[in-house]
Scaffold this motif. Structure first.
Motif, PDB file in Angstrom:
ATOM      1  N   ASN A  11     117.439  11.090  64.188  1.00 11.43           N
ATOM      2  CA  ASN A  11     118.171  10.967  62.928  1.00 11.43           C
ATOM      3  C   ASN A  11     117.283  10.553  61.762  1.00 11.43           C
ATOM      4  O   ASN A  11     117.777  10.369  60.652  1.00 11.43           O
ATOM      5  N   LEU A  12     115.977  10.438  62.000  1.00 15.92           N
ATOM      6  CA  LEU A  12     115.044  10.080  60.943  1.00 15.92           C
ATOM      7  C   LEU A  12     114.391  11.299  60.286  1.00 15.92           C
ATOM      8  O   LEU A  12     113.578  11.133  59.378  1.00 15.92           O
ATOM      9  N   VAL A  13     114.730  12.518  60.742  1.00 11.73           N
ATOM     10  CA  VAL A  13     114.177  13.697  60.066  1.00 11.73           C
ATOM     11  C   VAL A  13     114.592  13.629  58.602  1.00 11.73           C
ATOM     12  O   VAL A  13     115.676  13.134  58.278  1.00 11.73           O
ATOM     13  N   ASN A  14     113.730  14.104  57.703  1.00 15.21           N
ATOM     14  CA  ASN A  14     114.050  13.908  56.292  1.00 15.21           C
ATOM     15  C   ASN A  14     114.201  15.176  55.466  1.00 15.21           C
ATOM     16  O   ASN A  14     114.472  15.107  54.286  1.00 15.21           O
ATOM     17  N   ASN A  15     114.022  16.348  56.088  1.00 13.79           N
ATOM     18  CA  ASN A  15     114.274  17.574  55.332  1.00 13.79           C
ATOM     19  C   ASN A  15     114.971  18.600  56.214  1.00 13.79           C
ATOM     20  O   ASN A  15     115.035  18.453  57.444  1.00 13.79           O
ATOM     21  N   LEU A  16     115.511  19.616  55.586  1.00 16.28           N
ATOM     22  CA  LEU A  16     116.328  20.591  56.293  1.00 16.28           C
ATOM     23  C   LEU A  16     115.536  21.359  57.345  1.00 16.28           C
ATOM     24  O   LEU A  16     116.053  21.647  58.427  1.00 16.28           O
ATOM     25  N   GLY A  17     114.279  21.670  57.055  1.00 20.71           N
ATOM     26  CA  GLY A  17     113.454  22.371  58.046  1.00 20.71           C
ATOM     27  C   GLY A  17     113.302  21.547  59.313  1.00 20.71           C
ATOM     28  O   GLY A  17     113.472  22.055  60.417  1.00 20.71           O
ATOM     29  N   ASP A  18     112.981  20.267  59.142  1.00 20.42           N
ATOM     30  CA  ASP A  18     112.854  19.396  60.316  1.00 20.42           C
ATOM     31  C   ASP A  18     114.194  19.217  61.011  1.00 20.42           C
ATOM     32  O   ASP A  18     114.253  19.147  62.237  1.00 20.42           O
ATOM     33  N   PHE A  19     115.267  19.137  60.242  1.00 23.77           N
ATOM     34  CA  PHE A  19     116.585  19.025  60.849  1.00 23.77           C
ATOM     35  C   PHE A  19     116.862  20.246  61.726  1.00 23.77           C
ATOM     36  O   PHE A  19     117.304  20.123  62.863  1.00 23.77           O
ATOM     37  N   ARG A  20     116.600  21.401  61.223  1.00 24.79           N
ATOM     38  CA  ARG A  20     116.888  22.632  61.975  1.00 24.79           C
ATOM     39  C   ARG A  20     116.015  22.770  63.229  1.00 24.79           C
ATOM     40  O   ARG A  20     116.459  23.313  64.224  1.00 24.79           O
ATOM     41  N   HIS A  21     114.766  22.280  63.149  1.00 21.28           N
ATOM     42  CA  HIS A  21     113.826  22.544  64.243  1.00 21.28           C
ATOM     43  C   HIS A  21     113.417  21.319  65.050  1.00 21.28           C
ATOM     44  O   HIS A  21     112.884  21.474  66.149  1.00 21.28           O
ATOM     45  N   GLN A  22     113.623  20.119  64.514  1.00 17.71           N
ATOM     46  CA  GLN A  22     113.130  18.921  65.196  1.00 17.71           C
ATOM     47  C   GLN A  22     114.180  17.828  65.393  1.00 17.71           C
ATOM     48  O   GLN A  22     113.843  16.755  65.888  1.00 17.71           O
ATOM     49  N   TRP A  23     115.418  18.072  64.996  1.00 16.55           N
ATOM     50  CA  TRP A  23     116.432  17.035  65.114  1.00 16.55           C
ATOM     51  C   TRP A  23     116.672  16.673  66.576  1.00 16.55           C
ATOM     52  O   TRP A  23     116.733  15.514  66.944  1.00 16.55           O
ATOM     53  N   VAL A  24     116.789  17.681  67.408  1.00 18.42           N
ATOM     54  CA  VAL A  24     116.964  17.449  68.845  1.00 18.42           C
ATOM     55  C   VAL A  24     115.658  17.828  69.520  1.00 18.42           C
ATOM     56  O   VAL A  24     115.158  18.940  69.339  1.00 18.42           O
ATOM     57  N   LYS A  25     115.112  16.863  70.273  1.00 15.42           N
ATOM     58  CA  LYS A  25     113.826  17.102  70.933  1.00 15.42           C
ATOM     59  C   LYS A  25     113.773  16.287  72.214  1.00 15.42           C
ATOM     60  O   LYS A  25     114.534  15.334  72.383  1.00 15.42           O
ATOM     61  N   PRO A  26     112.881  16.634  73.134  1.00 14.51           N
ATOM     62  CA  PRO A  26     112.746  15.838  74.359  1.00 14.51           C
ATOM     63  C   PRO A  26     112.318  14.405  74.034  1.00 14.51           C
ATOM     64  O   PRO A  26     111.480  14.181  73.155  1.00 14.51           O
ATOM     65  N   LEU A  27     112.888  13.460  74.730  1.00 12.36           N
ATOM     66  CA  LEU A  27     112.584  12.048  74.521  1.00 12.36           C
ATOM     67  C   LEU A  27     111.076  11.801  74.525  1.00 12.36           C
ATOM     68  O   LEU A  27     110.569  11.043  73.698  1.00 12.36           O
ATOM     69  N   GLY A  28     110.350  12.451  75.424  1.00 11.27           N
ATOM     70  CA  GLY A  28     108.908  12.247  75.523  1.00 11.27           C
ATOM     71  C   GLY A  28     108.140  12.688  74.292  1.00 11.27           C
ATOM     72  O   GLY A  28     106.996  12.285  74.098  1.00 11.27           O
ATOM     73  N   GLN A  29     108.755  13.515  73.426  1.00 14.63           N
ATOM     74  CA  GLN A  29     108.100  13.993  72.204  1.00 14.63           C
ATOM     75  C   GLN A  29     108.688  13.336  70.959  1.00 14.63           C
ATOM     76  O   GLN A  29     108.471  13.791  69.846  1.00 14.63           O
TER      77      GLN A  29
END
Length: 157
Positions: A132-150
């Motif tokens: 929930n700390l992503v700060n832009n729409l690109g990161d939201f679309r591609h990095q909001w959900v990721k493996p815990l290890g990453q």
């Protein structure tokens, strides 16, 4: 969410401590969309959108290339969200509750419980977590959900 906003649009994610129930979600969606449509900064209309994801994440998005979200406009969003908290009896500001997926279900755990789940093997480095700390729409679309290890969540276990 429309494709009209650029990948650089600013994002704020507020996670409810429980899912909104099926009776609540239509009204919550309507209220957050109305807020985004009416959101202003220094009397300038913000190009903004809002959406409810997984019945528990309120996502506000602003294209700051048209008008930036100022301190006053951010304060107005916080007041709006505090009103939702009171109306629906949810907590939207607890940053030490982590959300993760088990199968298709979104679950939450406090920091200590999250570490215990990891130690017991109930969750692991492959468990999808919500950043929930992503700060832009690109990161939201591609990095909001990721493996815990990453994710930064790994430091918490």
């Amino acid at each position: 969410m429309t494709a009209a906003l650029p990948e650089t649009a600013r994002v704020w994610i507020y996670q409810a401590d429980r899912p909104f129930n099926p009776e609540e979600t239509p009204a919550v969606r309507q209220k957050i969309k109305r807020f985004a449509d009416e959101w202003v900064s220094h009397n300038r209309q913000l190009q903004a959108e809002a959406e409810l994801y997984h019945d528990r994440f309120i996502v506000l998005i602003v294209d700051e290339s048209h008008a930036g979200a100022s301190g006053c406009s951010i304060d107005s969003s916080v007041r709006f969200l505090q009103g939702l908290e009171a109306e629906y009896r949810v907590d939207l500001f607890d940053r030490m509750t982590f959300a993760y997926k088990q199968g298709s279900e979104v679950k939450t755990a406090g920091r200590e419980q999250f570490a215990e789940l990891y130690a017991s093997g109930a969750i692991n480095d492959q468990t999808p977590v919500f950043d929930n700390l992503v700060n832009n729409l690109g990161d939201f679309r591609h990095q909001w959900v990721k493996p815990l290890g990453q994710s930064w969540h790994k430091r918490m276990v």
